[in-house]
Scaffold this active site. Sequence first.
Site, PDB file in Angstrom:
ATOM      1  N   HIS A 138      -0.086   0.943   9.415  1.00  0.00           N
ATOM      2  CA  HIS A 138      -1.339   1.392   8.813  1.00  0.00           C
ATOM      3  C   HIS A 138      -2.232   2.043   9.865  1.00  0.00           C
ATOM      4  O   HIS A 138      -3.418   2.246   9.630  1.00  0.00           O
ATOM      5  CB  HIS A 138      -2.094   0.219   8.169  1.00  0.00           C
ATOM      6  CG  HIS A 138      -1.269  -0.553   7.199  1.00  0.00           C
ATOM      7  ND1 HIS A 138      -0.723  -1.768   7.506  1.00  0.00           N
ATOM      8  CD2 HIS A 138      -0.873  -0.254   5.932  1.00  0.00           C
ATOM      9  CE1 HIS A 138      -0.027  -2.201   6.460  1.00  0.00           C
ATOM     10  NE2 HIS A 138      -0.099  -1.306   5.501  1.00  0.00           N
ATOM     11  N   ASP A 173       7.739  30.250  22.492  1.00  0.00           N
ATOM     12  CA  ASP A 173       8.751  29.661  23.364  1.00  0.00           C
ATOM     13  C   ASP A 173       9.305  30.607  24.422  1.00  0.00           C
ATOM     14  O   ASP A 173      10.249  30.257  25.132  1.00  0.00           O
ATOM     15  CB  ASP A 173       9.912  29.119  22.531  1.00  0.00           C
ATOM     16  CG  ASP A 173      10.709  30.230  21.835  1.00  0.00           C
ATOM     17  OD1 ASP A 173      10.247  31.392  21.823  1.00  0.00           O
ATOM     18  OD2 ASP A 173      11.792  29.917  21.299  1.00  0.00           O
ATOM     19  N   THR A 174       8.740  31.819  24.557  1.00  0.00           N
ATOM     20  CA  THR A 174       9.285  32.759  25.535  1.00  0.00           C
ATOM     21  C   THR A 174       9.262  32.181  26.940  1.00  0.00           C
ATOM     22  O   THR A 174      10.239  32.295  27.697  1.00  0.00           O
ATOM     23  CB  THR A 174       8.488  34.084  25.501  1.00  0.00           C
ATOM     24  OG1 THR A 174       8.755  34.745  24.271  1.00  0.00           O
ATOM     25  CG2 THR A 174       8.905  34.993  26.645  1.00  0.00           C
ATOM     26  N   GLY A 221       0.817  -1.201   0.000  1.00  0.00           N
ATOM     27  CA  GLY A 221       0.000   0.000   0.000  1.00  0.00           C
ATOM     28  C   GLY A 221       0.853   1.253   0.000  1.00  0.00           C
ATOM     29  O   GLY A 221       1.969   1.274   0.502  1.00  0.00           O
ATOM     30  N   THR A 238       7.614  45.528  23.618  1.00  0.00           N
ATOM     31  CA  THR A 238       8.625  44.590  24.092  1.00  0.00           C
ATOM     32  C   THR A 238       8.672  44.651  25.612  1.00  0.00           C
ATOM     33  O   THR A 238       7.905  45.382  26.249  1.00  0.00           O
ATOM     34  CB  THR A 238      10.018  44.926  23.535  1.00  0.00           C
ATOM     35  OG1 THR A 238      10.481  46.153  24.152  1.00  0.00           O
ATOM     36  CG2 THR A 238       9.989  45.091  22.017  1.00  0.00           C
ATOM     37  N   SER A 265      16.926  36.127  21.278  1.00  0.00           N
ATOM     38  CA  SER A 265      17.269  37.530  21.495  1.00  0.00           C
ATOM     39  C   SER A 265      17.107  37.917  22.954  1.00  0.00           C
ATOM     40  O   SER A 265      17.840  38.766  23.463  1.00  0.00           O
ATOM     41  CB  SER A 265      16.389  38.415  20.600  1.00  0.00           C
ATOM     42  OG  SER A 265      15.020  38.174  20.850  1.00  0.00           O
ATOM     43  N   SER A 266      16.143  37.297  23.658  1.00  0.00           N
ATOM     44  CA  SER A 266      15.944  37.626  25.067  1.00  0.00           C
ATOM     45  C   SER A 266      17.185  37.323  25.883  1.00  0.00           C
ATOM     46  O   SER A 266      17.562  38.096  26.772  1.00  0.00           O
ATOM     47  CB  SER A 266      14.750  36.839  25.627  1.00  0.00           C
ATOM     48  OG  SER A 266      13.563  37.193  24.974  1.00  0.00           O
TER      49      SER A 266
END
Length: 539
Positions: free
Chosen positions: A217, A383-384, A56, A470, A425-426
């Site tokens: 499957h 994700d902060t 398949g 910010t 960046s933080s």
Amino acid sequence: MAQFINRREDVVTEAIDGLLATSRGMLARLDGYPHIRVVIRNDWDKSRVALVSGGGSGHEPAHAGFVGAGMLTAAVCGDVFASPSVDGVLAGILAVTGPAGCLLIVKNYTGDRLNFGLAAERARAFGLNVSMVIVDDDIALPDLPQARGLAGTLFVHKIAGALAETGADLDTVTAAARRVVASTMSIGMSLDTCTVPGSPKEDRIPPGMVELGLGIHGEAGVEQIDFSDARTAIAAVAAKLAPHVEDKSHVALINNLGGTSVLEMSVLTHELLNSVLGPKISHVVGPAPMMTSLDMRGFSISLLPVEAQELDALSRPVVLPAWPGLAAIMPINVASLPDGLTPITPLASDHPETRQFITNCCNVMIAAEQDLNMLDAKSGDGDTGSTLAGAARALIRAMDRLPLSDHTQLYRAIGQELSQTMGGSSGVLLAIFFTAAGDGAASGLSMRDALKAGLSRMQEIGGAQVGDRTMVDALAPALDALADGILAAAKAAREGADLTATLERAKAGRAAYINAKQLHGNVDPGAEAVARLFEYVAR
């Protein structure tokens, strides 16, 4: 669930043609669409043993992706998760089989066994020499009379293909394939079921659970167990495989079932090599999608005990992009940091009040992880919270080596720790903030003025101003109000953070790439983190 397909009826033929168009001329297909869908080698001359496999569709790159010199001669493609027809299999056999004969490599599913088996009988009636091996490598259900065929099938393709390419006769190729089948073991695990084109998705696996031993499957597995992390997932898989593992070197085939990210597959590989099976694994194939189950968020592990002849066959290069090759497990090399980057460690000292204060602040960030991630999902990559919580956990672990009794050096030490442990960046901005605050304190500035000096340096390098949506929108007013006490600072931080939800658009940070409509009504996660810290200190 939406999918990038046209008509369900055309998905297999269109996918095959997409593969053929990008195969650099190595592949062709037999006429007979849509009932006969056979991909063959374009350079085949029938002088050697032909290898035919298939089944398949929905397992791509298997099986058509492994057609080429050193592996399969032809692949017969059925509908999604459905065996190809007898005529399709027979067409594939007749197209590639010469005097040297043909080996059919079949996964152990009823439809495949019947259709390939009957096609083999009809091909023999044409006078062709055809043999067949049934791959039954699934060890999840030990009491099942007919074990399923899984990704261990790829070991058979590669080893039999290497022998056939060098001119081995059909008996030799078949015997080698049967040895591989007899000693290969596989098991799969998934966090979710797959989405079959044109059909509703089955939500069989509840949140917080993972299914062990499911088929390719989407068939139900042997059990559903609690899911916590990659380590415990691999431990459960290893526990099922371990009783079958011989006291010799093994090759592990680490297969992505289709919907698991590359990052996750590398973590799973790391855990496998550090599991109870690790000492028995000398080589790996993958991690890579090889025998998938459409978009299933899972993986499978196949193990094959090997001697020199199997290793030689597995290591022979092929030009097929779908085959990731064989890699020997090597020790991890760690190179020294370049001169100038090795951190200068400050003299550690203790101060119970400072230790407790920093620990409590870190725990505020850890507790806020999910809230901040949800805010960031509306304005960034979600994700902060995890970034700040990860840095907080690292700071707690580093507490014993910090100069807690020397606040001037402590600012700098925190900046250094954040530059090493906090990504994005933080991390850079906060490292600049604390380092510059330490420089200010060393020059005789008060705590408030030192922190304002840190903010000024952070703004100078990062470019964010009040009103840009910010963390500066909460931090700047809080430091300005700090002269009137911590309660005033906390109030100013909260007002600044809440104001970010009303700003038309972001002018700095990742949120600057998001349209204003999506941002409206959502507080900036960095500003929210600052506000929560000041509110904690004010309590």
